[in-house]
Scaffold this active site. Structure first.
Site, PDB file in Angstrom:
ATOM      1  N   ASP A  83       0.826  -1.212   0.000  1.00 24.67           N
ATOM      2  CA  ASP A  83       0.000   0.000   0.000  1.00 24.67           C
ATOM      3  C   ASP A  83       0.861   1.263   0.000  1.00 24.67           C
ATOM      4  O   ASP A  83       1.680   1.472   0.891  1.00 24.67           O
ATOM      5  CB  ASP A  83      -0.894  -0.064   1.252  1.00 24.67           C
ATOM      6  N   HIS A 142      -3.815   4.332   6.784  1.00 30.10           N
ATOM      7  CA  HIS A 142      -2.731   3.878   5.920  1.00 30.10           C
ATOM      8  C   HIS A 142      -1.361   4.184   6.527  1.00 30.10           C
ATOM      9  O   HIS A 142      -1.170   5.203   7.190  1.00 30.10           O
ATOM     10  CB  HIS A 142      -2.835   4.550   4.552  1.00 30.10           C
TER      11      HIS A 142
END
Length: 551
Positions: A192, A365
């Site tokens: 990610d 994130h």
């Protein structure tokens, strides 16, 4: 001959949203995630952006499973649309499965779909692939990374992740297992890239609860909070703080109500008895005893918060007695919509707290130091940054080099590019069809021709030319009528309208002289001549629709 592993991103690279990646080995294909994208402002009338699944459709017989890493729209939003075309079983965690089932039920697909529920730590086999679910922290429970073992090695796909050392529930990300896999040898890492531009570590979700506590303390107003509907941990913290200060909680917005109901049934939320109330009942309480949790954190038209701001909500009227808390960050592209809603709330007299520098939101994130820690644990031979715009992928590749991955072993891919791996090499030379499928909720898939027409209408407007012809001898019975929409107001341009009539009549006379009787040809010539005249005189190209009425 030894087969090579193919990794084919069909969405999620060079963009935010519509995440979908195919893994292919021999005669088997598995697909990781099936997300929707968010329409840009110039995608007029478009509700949903989907990945192009032409490659999967052409190889449907080889599909072994659709694996979903977590329940966010950019990872599961396209599932109903894809399952209308592909018959493929789904493998995912309990909460994600429940959210997918709600979507499938809306599309009448639930009873035709196999959904296999697996918890973090589960291992299962699909053809040449063995998949292990690994617990990660994210802004929704039941998020997992995937360890995908193939005949040539193990690939780790992180899904969306962060490392939260004080999570609200579920425990810290399983770094031990990732470290074990790293020691055993990892062929490739797909990681990610969303927050790669941010140095340091992401902040813990528990920080938001502290921020809520400060805003509830001593507040004598009704509190309205909007956040992402899927952020179960955020919802839990709001309800906990409300209970602490003796407030009742109501929820408005269908997606929020669905997530709350599913989370309670599955045991992901613990609601103190008597705190939740129906919206029509809670409005009878004093304002300082009320909390309303609402959808609309991205300024979505017709969301609950949007309707409150623009006086369209049937049960909630916002005024100076309200404190509105925006507990979310803007998805890229949504900034203008959010600003409009905030401005309108201020117009209503409400106190609006939205500053990104307050303790009202943390990202789900990983930032740079967490991404570096993951690279250090996994020690991949090959590295493929995913989930982000191009600059993010490039920045993540730089981190990979810093952490010791050889530059020749790092691939910055794009949607549709086939990444081919062997035990010793990686290359990305071939491509398959990819792109975006635009869906207008009322009419379905919209092609490029329709979007081109919508752009033309939005930019230059439309002119309709109505011509009454005799069905007996094909003669024009009266002067053409010129109707404009979005181009120019007729009364302000009488001279131009007369010129358009003149050009139309000259075209009709020319067709009569050439004995052209076909209506389609006559309309085509009128359109061509009017378009040429208008561009020459106005430098505009409105859509022109000649309409012949036979009398």
């Amino acid at each position: 001959m030894i087969s090579k592993l193919k990794i084919i991103p069909l969405g999620g690279l060079g963009e935010i949203g519509k995440n979908m990646t195919a893994f292919e080995y021999g005669n088997d294909i598995i697909v990781v995630d099936c997300g929707m994208g968010f329409p840009d402002e110039d995608m007029y009338g478009i509700d949903v952006v989907l990945p192009d699944i032409t490659y999967l459709r052409n190889n449907a017989a080889r599909l072994r499973g659709l694996i979903l890493t977590h329940g966010h729209e950019d990872h599961i939003g396209a599932v109903p649309y894809v399952l209308k075309e592909l018959d493929v079983p789904i493998y995912t965690t309990p909460l994600t499965a429940a959210l997918v089932e709600l979507k499938l039920e809306e599309h009448d697909l639930l009873y035709n779909t196999q959904i296999f529920t697996k918890k973090a730590g589960s291992v299962f086999r699909l053809g040449n692939f063995t998949i292990e679910f690994i617990h990660v922290n994210h802004s929704i429970p039941d998020a997992v990374a995937l360890a995908i073992t193939t005949p040539i090695g193990t690939v780790i796909h992180t899904g969306d992740f962060k490392i939260d050392v004080t999570p609200i529930s579920g425990g810290m990300m399983d770094l031990v297992r990732l470290g074990q896999l790293g020691n055993e040898g990892v062929l490739a890492l797909l990681s990610d890239s969303t927050n790669v531009e941010k140095p340091g570590h992401s902040e813990s979700e528990s920080k938001v609860g502290v921020g809520f506590n400060k805003l509830f303390l001593g507040c004598d107003k009704r509190i309205i909070i909007t956040t992402f509907a899927s952020n179960v941990h955020r919802l839990q913290q709001i309800i906990d703080v409300a209970a602490k200060y003796g407030r009742k909680v109501a929820v408005t917005g269908r997606s929020m109500e669905n997530v709350l109901r599913v989370s309670m049934v599955l045991g992901y939320m613990n609601i103190p008895e008597g705190v939740l109330m129906e919206l029509d009942q809670i409005n009878k309480l004093p304002r300082n005893k009320v909390v309303i949790i609402s959808t609309g954190s991205q300024g979505e038209a017709m969301s609950a918060l949007y309707r409150m701001a623009f006086s369209g909500h049937k049960q909630i009227q916002v005024d100076s007695g309200d404190r509105v808390i925006i507990s979310a960050s803007a998805i890229p592209g949504n900034e203008n919509m959010i600003s409009r809603v905030i401005d309108e709330l201020f117009h209503k007299g409400a106190e609006v707290i939205y500053d990104r520098h307050t303790d009202l939101h943390v990202s789900g994130h990983a930032c740079q130091e967490e991404q570096k820690m993951l690279l250090a644990l996994v020690k991949p031979k090959f590295f493929i940054p995913v989930h982000g715009e191009y600059r993010m992928l490039m920045k993540h590749a730089e981190l990979g080099r810093i952490m010791g991955v050889q530059p020749k072993n790092i691939v910055i891919a794009e949607n549709g590019r086939v990444i081919e791996l062997s035990k010793k090499s990686i290359r990305a030379e071939e491509s398959v069809q990819s792109g975006a499928v635009l869906v207008d909720g009322s009419i379905g898939e919209v092609g490029s021709v329709v979007m081109r027409d919508r752009h033309k209408l939005a930019e230059d407007g439309m002119i309709v030319v109505v011509l009454p012809f005799s069905s007996y001898d094909h003669k024009l019975l009266a002067d053409p009528e010129i109707v404009t929409r979005g181009f120019i107001y007729v009364k302000e341009a009488e001279e131009l309208m007369e010129e358009l009539k003149r050009v139309t009549l000259e075209t009709v006379d020319a067709c009569a002289a050439q004995r052209i009787l076909d209506w389609t040809t006559i309309k085509s010539k009128i359109k061509t001549n009017l378009s040429g005249y208008l561009y020459k005189t106005t430098r505009r190209s409105p859509m022109i629709l000649p309409v012949i009425s036979e009398i």
